[in-house]
Design a protein around this motif. Structure first.
Motif, PDB file in Angstrom:
ATOM      1  N   PRO A 118       0.782  -0.956   0.279  1.00 27.61           N
ATOM      2  CA  PRO A 118      -0.242   0.405  -0.347  1.00 27.61           C
ATOM      3  C   PRO A 118       1.075   1.576   0.140  1.00 27.61           C
ATOM      4  O   PRO A 118       1.844   1.623   0.804  1.00 27.61           O
ATOM      5  CB  PRO A 118      -0.964  -0.644   0.892  1.00 27.61           C
ATOM      6  CG  PRO A 118      -0.933  -1.553   1.551  1.00 27.61           C
ATOM      7  CD  PRO A 118       0.269  -2.042   0.967  1.00 27.61           C
ATOM      8  N   THR A 119       0.425   2.363  -0.667  1.00 22.18           N
ATOM      9  CA  THR A 119       1.139   4.111  -0.910  1.00 22.18           C
ATOM     10  C   THR A 119       0.791   4.779   0.222  1.00 22.18           C
ATOM     11  O   THR A 119       0.013   4.076   0.799  1.00 22.18           O
ATOM     12  CB  THR A 119       0.623   4.134  -1.757  1.00 22.18           C
ATOM     13  OG1 THR A 119       0.802   3.251  -3.386  1.00 22.18           O
ATOM     14  CG2 THR A 119       1.272   5.684  -1.803  1.00 22.18           C
ATOM     15  N   GLU A 120       2.126   4.301   0.863  1.00 17.86           N
ATOM     16  CA  GLU A 120       2.480   5.575   2.388  1.00 17.86           C
ATOM     17  C   GLU A 120       2.133   6.955   1.960  1.00 17.86           C
ATOM     18  O   GLU A 120       2.670   7.769   2.409  1.00 17.86           O
ATOM     19  CB  GLU A 120       3.324   4.795   3.353  1.00 17.86           C
ATOM     20  CG  GLU A 120       3.004   3.016   3.408  1.00 17.86           C
ATOM     21  CD  GLU A 120       3.696   2.485   4.411  1.00 17.86           C
ATOM     22  OE1 GLU A 120       3.598   2.223   5.475  1.00 17.86           O
ATOM     23  OE2 GLU A 120       4.504   1.987   3.690  1.00 17.86           O
ATOM     24  N   GLU A 121       3.699   6.586   0.527  1.00 17.55           N
ATOM     25  CA  GLU A 121       4.497   8.420   0.541  1.00 17.55           C
ATOM     26  C   GLU A 121       3.931   8.465  -0.624  1.00 17.55           C
ATOM     27  O   GLU A 121       4.252   7.775  -1.808  1.00 17.55           O
ATOM     28  CB  GLU A 121       5.914   7.819   1.107  1.00 17.55           C
ATOM     29  CG  GLU A 121       5.884   7.404   2.226  1.00 17.55           C
ATOM     30  CD  GLU A 121       7.390   7.789   3.113  1.00 17.55           C
ATOM     31  OE1 GLU A 121       8.194   7.576   2.562  1.00 17.55           O
ATOM     32  OE2 GLU A 121       6.872   7.601   4.147  1.00 17.55           O
ATOM     33  N   ILE A 122       4.757   9.451  -1.192  1.00 13.80           N
ATOM     34  CA  ILE A 122       4.615  10.217  -2.791  1.00 13.80           C
ATOM     35  C   ILE A 122       6.059  10.757  -2.952  1.00 13.80           C
ATOM     36  O   ILE A 122       7.001  11.039  -1.797  1.00 13.80           O
ATOM     37  CB  ILE A 122       4.048  11.321  -2.484  1.00 13.80           C
ATOM     38  CG1 ILE A 122       2.316  11.350  -2.246  1.00 13.80           C
ATOM     39  CG2 ILE A 122       4.188  11.640  -3.741  1.00 13.80           C
ATOM     40  CD1 ILE A 122       1.831  10.001  -3.005  1.00 13.80           C
ATOM     41  N   ASP A 123       6.641  10.224  -4.004  1.00 12.38           N
ATOM     42  CA  ASP A 123       8.087  10.206  -3.850  1.00 12.38           C
ATOM     43  C   ASP A 123       8.061  10.587  -5.181  1.00 12.38           C
ATOM     44  O   ASP A 123       7.357  10.867  -6.417  1.00 12.38           O
ATOM     45  CB  ASP A 123       8.366   8.907  -4.484  1.00 12.38           C
ATOM     46  CG  ASP A 123       9.713   8.314  -5.000  1.00 12.38           C
ATOM     47  OD1 ASP A 123      10.660   9.445  -3.916  1.00 12.38           O
ATOM     48  OD2 ASP A 123      10.219   7.997  -5.324  1.00 12.38           O
ATOM     49  N   HIS A 124       9.314  11.656  -5.333  1.00 10.83           N
ATOM     50  CA  HIS A 124       9.780  12.020  -6.379  1.00 10.83           C
ATOM     51  C   HIS A 124      10.706  11.091  -7.418  1.00 10.83           C
ATOM     52  O   HIS A 124      11.629  10.885  -7.749  1.00 10.83           O
ATOM     53  CB  HIS A 124      10.543  13.732  -6.707  1.00 10.83           C
ATOM     54  CG  HIS A 124       9.938  14.430  -6.107  1.00 10.83           C
ATOM     55  ND1 HIS A 124       9.596  15.083  -4.249  1.00 10.83           N
ATOM     56  CD2 HIS A 124       8.954  15.391  -6.669  1.00 10.83           C
ATOM     57  CE1 HIS A 124       9.063  15.929  -4.669  1.00 10.83           C
ATOM     58  NE2 HIS A 124       9.085  16.793  -5.528  1.00 10.83           N
TER      59      HIS A 124
ATOM     60  N   GLY B 235       4.051   7.253  -6.035  1.00 11.19           N
ATOM     61  CA  GLY B 235       3.022   6.588  -4.766  1.00 11.19           C
ATOM     62  C   GLY B 235       3.835   5.396  -4.869  1.00 11.19           C
ATOM     63  O   GLY B 235       3.457   4.720  -5.728  1.00 11.19           O
ATOM     64  N   ILE B 236       4.582   5.339  -3.303  1.00  6.23           N
ATOM     65  CA  ILE B 236       5.627   4.112  -3.379  1.00  6.23           C
ATOM     66  C   ILE B 236       5.079   3.800  -1.340  1.00  6.23           C
ATOM     67  O   ILE B 236       4.694   4.608  -0.727  1.00  6.23           O
ATOM     68  CB  ILE B 236       6.988   3.469  -3.494  1.00  6.23           C
ATOM     69  CG1 ILE B 236       7.923   5.334  -2.698  1.00  6.23           C
ATOM     70  CG2 ILE B 236       7.125   4.174  -4.771  1.00  6.23           C
ATOM     71  CD1 ILE B 236       8.730   5.082  -2.861  1.00  6.23           C
ATOM     72  N   CYS B 237       5.932   3.256  -0.975  1.00  8.81           N
ATOM     73  CA  CYS B 237       5.645   2.298   0.851  1.00  8.81           C
ATOM     74  C   CYS B 237       6.971   3.110   1.269  1.00  8.81           C
ATOM     75  O   CYS B 237       7.978   3.196   0.838  1.00  8.81           O
ATOM     76  CB  CYS B 237       5.476   0.748   0.632  1.00  8.81           C
ATOM     77  SG  CYS B 237       7.084   0.379  -0.171  1.00  8.81           S
TER      78      CYS B 237
END
Ligand SMILES: [Zn+2]
Length: 102
Positions: free
Chosen positions: A47-53, A70-72
């Motif tokens: 499940p996605t927890e953070e937004i990444d560049h 979106g990545i964990c």
């Protein structure tokens, strides 16, 4: 009469250090959008927890949707660590490690 009316107080650098607005580019709305569109981590499927560049900002990446994913958390950490490592080698000089007990 001396014309010494200094009505505009000069910036008091000590009492009020100028605070640069922290540029945390990704707006909450955009974060929500990315989370919504990518509920699962792109790298591992958690499940996605953070937004990444995807392309880090320091390497010229932007805050636009196409550069966000979106990545964990674990993947984000791993990715960030890799980027930091990359920059240590390419931007900063590698620090010499003091010898000692490992
Ligand atoms: Zn992941």
């Amino acid at each position: 009469m001396a014309d010494d009316v200094d009505s505009k107080p000069k910036h008091n650098w000590i009492a009020y250090p100028p605070r640069k607005r922290r540029k945390y580019g990704v707006k909450p709305k955009m974060r929500a959008t990315v989370r919504n569109e990518e509920p699962a981590c792109r790298l591992c499927g958690a499940p996605t927890e953070e937004i990444d560049h995807i392309v880090p900002k320091c390497l010229g990446g932007g805050d636009e949707r196409s550069n966000l994913q979106g990545i964990c958390k674990p993947c984000h950490l791993t990715k960030s660590a890799g980027e930091a490592n990359f920059m240590r080698w390419h931007v900063y000089r590698p620090k010499k490690r003091a010898e000692g007990n490992g």
